[in-house]
Scaffold this active site. Structure first.
Site, short mmCIF file in Angstrom:
data_model
loop_
_atom_site.label_atom_id
_atom_site.label_comp_id
_atom_site.label_asym_id
_atom_site.label_seq_id
_atom_site.Cartn_x
_atom_site.Cartn_y
_atom_site.Cartn_z
N ALA A 177 0.85 -1.21 0.00
CA ALA A 177 0.00 0.00 0.00
C ALA A 177 0.87 1.25 0.00
O ALA A 177 0.69 2.16 0.80
CB ALA A 177 -0.93 -0.01 1.21
N GLY A 178 1.86 1.26 -0.91
CA GLY A 178 2.70 2.46 -1.08
C GLY A 178 2.15 3.28 -2.24
O GLY A 178 1.00 3.11 -2.66
N VAL A 233 2.70 -11.53 2.28
CA VAL A 233 2.48 -12.40 1.12
C VAL A 233 3.58 -13.45 1.09
O VAL A 233 4.76 -13.13 1.22
CB VAL A 233 2.46 -11.56 -0.18
CG1 VAL A 233 2.38 -12.47 -1.40
CG2 VAL A 233 1.30 -10.59 -0.15
N GLY A 268 8.20 -1.67 -3.55
CA GLY A 268 9.40 -0.83 -3.54
C GLY A 268 10.26 -1.04 -4.77
O GLY A 268 9.99 -1.90 -5.61
N ASP A 309 17.80 7.89 -8.22
CA ASP A 309 17.37 6.68 -7.50
C ASP A 309 18.53 5.76 -7.14
O ASP A 309 18.39 4.91 -6.25
CB ASP A 309 16.39 5.86 -8.36
CG ASP A 309 15.01 6.48 -8.42
OD1 ASP A 309 14.84 7.62 -7.95
OD2 ASP A 309 14.09 5.82 -8.95
N HIS A 441 -9.85 34.56 -4.83
CA HIS A 441 -11.08 33.85 -4.51
C HIS A 441 -11.88 33.67 -5.80
O HIS A 441 -11.97 34.62 -6.58
CB HIS A 441 -11.91 34.66 -3.52
CG HIS A 441 -13.24 34.03 -3.23
ND1 HIS A 441 -13.36 32.93 -2.41
CD2 HIS A 441 -14.48 34.33 -3.67
CE1 HIS A 441 -14.65 32.58 -2.35
NE2 HIS A 441 -15.35 33.42 -3.11
P1 NAI Z 1 6.75 2.11 -1.44
O1 NAI Z 1 8.02 1.98 -0.71
O2 NAI Z 1 6.11 3.44 -1.58
O3 NAI Z 1 5.65 1.14 -0.80
C1 NAI Z 1 5.85 -0.25 -0.69
C2 NAI Z 1 4.82 -0.83 0.26
O4 NAI Z 1 4.89 -2.24 0.20
C3 NAI Z 1 5.04 -0.44 1.71
O5 NAI Z 1 3.83 0.02 2.25
C4 NAI Z 1 5.51 -1.73 2.36
O6 NAI Z 1 5.17 -1.82 3.72
C5 NAI Z 1 4.78 -2.77 1.52
N1 NAI Z 1 5.37 -4.11 1.54
C6 NAI Z 1 6.68 -4.43 1.48
N2 NAI Z 1 6.83 -5.78 1.52
C7 NAI Z 1 5.58 -6.32 1.59
C8 NAI Z 1 5.07 -7.66 1.66
N3 NAI Z 1 5.87 -8.73 1.67
N4 NAI Z 1 3.72 -7.85 1.70
C9 NAI Z 1 2.89 -6.77 1.71
N5 NAI Z 1 3.32 -5.50 1.67
C10 NAI Z 1 4.65 -5.26 1.59
O7 NAI Z 1 7.05 1.45 -2.87
P2 NAI Z 1 6.30 1.57 -4.26
O8 NAI Z 1 4.90 1.97 -4.09
O9 NAI Z 1 6.62 0.28 -4.95
O10 NAI Z 1 7.07 2.76 -4.96
C11 NAI Z 1 8.48 2.63 -5.27
C12 NAI Z 1 9.14 3.97 -5.37
O11 NAI Z 1 8.65 4.70 -6.47
C13 NAI Z 1 8.91 4.79 -4.12
O12 NAI Z 1 10.14 5.32 -3.71
C14 NAI Z 1 7.99 5.89 -4.58
O13 NAI Z 1 8.24 7.11 -3.89
C15 NAI Z 1 8.30 6.00 -6.08
N6 NAI Z 1 7.11 6.45 -6.79
C16 NAI Z 1 6.68 7.72 -6.62
C17 NAI Z 1 5.51 8.15 -7.22
C18 NAI Z 1 5.05 9.54 -6.98
O14 NAI Z 1 5.83 10.37 -6.54
N7 NAI Z 1 3.77 9.84 -7.21
C19 NAI Z 1 4.72 7.27 -8.06
C20 NAI Z 1 5.25 5.96 -8.14
C21 NAI Z 1 6.40 5.58 -7.54
#
Ligand code: NAI
Length: 462
Positions: A177-178, A233, A268, A309, A441
């Site tokens: 839920a990232g 998972v 991630g 990154d 406004h």
């Molecule tokens: P994230 O680090 O934001 O979230 C990963 C989530 O997966 C965390 O909540 C974590 O607790 C969960 N997780 C980890 N292992 C798990 C497991 N075994 N089972 C269930 N949940 C688990 O990573 P995300 O969403 O993949 O993004 C990667 C990168 O890309 C981040 O650094 C993000 O900031 C960047 N990004 C930024 C965006 C934006 O600025 N709008 C858009 C897309 C990506």
């Protein structure tokens, strides 16, 4: 063999911005990119394509849920997913070719192929050697998966595959839920999928201000996304058409199995350094697999810099861009500037979430005396007119000096509104500075001013 002042390896937001700035500063510059298009993950398989699909699916949501409220009657549109993907691909091409144009305009040589540092001051591009006084590594990151999960980018996908599915899945499981999980989960929920997000922790978006995270979770649940929290998972078994996902409830140790059509792994990303040759030459990495740099973005190899990154810090395109510009200044003999305390983060869900500076949790942990100014979008006429009254602006300021320390927003155009606060923080402004600035406004921005007023004698429309 060509000879350059700078060769940048990687044509993503860090690399291409660095290349353009180097050339603008009069340095003979080349940028190496192997994927066949400039723009990196962000433009090709990340930020830009996901925003196209978020926009299209948001339009559908508006048509389905809000049009009749405004007297716009008629059948709501059906989804031609192939056409939607074509629209997304068109947006990508416009942007990537735009960078090629900028390279030509600025006289940056675009070296197509995979770059490898072969010796001090030497980069080979698909076997052809080029010389460079300075090398900048901007090779970005790639999705990281979990043990027991094999990615095929069709049934078990990362963000890359999720942006290029052949049809809208009936049941989509999202692991994590990232940012990626919530943005792409939102897209497919609006397009009609049953979306279940499985998260290891007990809260979404780790690291975010907890009040904002709770509001976002509540809003997404209201939109129909299901959340399974505290779940690890264990494995995903895929056939050609569907997948079986097994997870363990972390509190009770119960093992559960889910049948779905597509699994999105969004747990991630990790630095990408395959085939770069950096460590072969003695280049130092951190124990988290990032390239180690000093505070001037220099690695332990002479005249080899790294940005984005692939080094430490948030994996965000705009952080990489800032570092790219800063390194160009460094190579040009000046001082590069990145204020790591003022890097905004945005989640492009609906409503959007935006954040900059310290969270309330961080201020508490650091023992800082602070005040909170909060304002709900319910008190903002413009937001209510467009059905976006849910959400709030939360401003955190120093209790003594009134200096702005952080801002956390959930609501309409949050990703744009946050920049008023970024500028204010860069200038060391106080909440009173914002409160005394006339805001047009009716705009969403008035909510930011009201939050600033709430840090003093009180908001007007609260
Ligand atoms: P994230 O680090 O934001 O979230 C990963 C989530 O997966 C965390 O909540 C974590 O607790 C969960 N997780 C980890 N292992 C798990 C497991 N075994 N089972 C269930 N949940 C688990 O990573 P995300 O969403 O993949 O993004 C990667 C990168 O890309 C981040 O650094 C993000 O900031 C960047 N990004 C930024 C965006 C934006 O600025 N709008 C858009 C897309 C990506």
């Amino acid at each position: 063999m060509a000879s350059y002042d700078v060769i940048i390896i990687g044509g993503g937001p860090g690399g291409y911005v660095c290349a353009i700035r180097c050339a603008q500063l009069g340095l003979k510059t080349a940028c190496v990119e192997g994927r066949g298009a400039l723009g990196g993950t962000c433009l090709n398989v990340g930020c830009i394509p996901s925003k196209a699909l978020l926009h299209a699916s948001h339009m559908l949501h508006e048509a389905q849920h809000n049009f009749t409220k405004m007297g716009l009657m008629g059948k709501s549109p059906s989804v031609d997913f192939k056409k939607m993907i074509e629209y997304k691909d068109g947006v990508i091409t416009q942007n990537t070719t735009g960078i090629e144009f900028l390279f030509k305009k600025n006289k940056v040589d675009y070296l197509r192929g995979w770059g490898k540092i072969t010796a001090a001051g030497q980069v080979s591009v698909d076997g052809e050697i080029h010389e460079a006084k300075n090398i900048v590594i901007a090779t970005g990151s790639e999705p990281s998966s979990l043990p027991g999960i094999e990615i095929d980018e069709k049934i078990v996908v990362t963000s890359t595959g999720a942006l290029a599915l052949s049809k809208v899945p009936k049941r989509l499981a999202v692991i994590g839920a990232g940012v990626i999980g919530l943005e792409l989960g939102s897209v497919y929920k609006r397009l009609g999928s049953e979306v279940t997000v499985i998260e290891f922790l007990d809260h979404i978006t780790p690291g975010m201000d907890s009040e904002v995270a709770k509001t976002l979770a509540r809003t997404l649940k209201k939109q129909g996304i299901k959340f399974i929290m505290n779940a690890a998972v264990q494995k995903v078994e895929a056939t050609k058409t569907k997948a079986k996902l097994t997870y363990e409830g972390r509190k009770r140790g119960n093992i559960e199995v889910m049948d779905v059509d597509v699994v999105l792994v969004a747990t991630g990303r990790k630095p990408f350094t395959d085939g770069l040759g950096f460590t072969d030459l003695g280049g130092k990495m951190t124990d988290r697999g990032q390239i180690e740099t000093n505070d001037r973005w220099l690695t332990n190899l002479p005249n080899v810099y790294a940005i984005g990154d692939v080094i430490t810090g948030p994996m965000l395109a705009h952080k990489a861009e800032d570092e790219g510009m800063a390194v160009a200044e460094e190579i040009n003999g000046k001082h590069g500037h990145v204020n790591y305390g003022v890097i905004p983060g945005v989640i492009y869900t609906s409503p959007e979430v935006a954040t900059v500076g310290k969270t309330e949790e961080q201020l508490k942990a650091e023992g800082v005396a602070y005040k909170v100014g909060k304002f709900s979008f319910m008190g903002n006429g413009r937001a209510k007119a467009v059905f976006m009254g849910d959400g709030f602006v939360k401003l955190l300021v120093d209790k003594e000096t009134d200096r702005i320390l952080g801002c956390h927003l959930i609501g309409p155009a949050a990703g744009d509104l946050i920049h008023e606060i970024c500028v204010a923080m860069e200038f060391g402004a106080s909440a009173q500075d914002i409160a005394m600035t006339c805001h047009a406004h009716p705009t969403f921005s008035e909510a930011v001013r009201e939050a600033a007023l709430a840090c003093g004698d009180g908001a007007i429309h609260a």
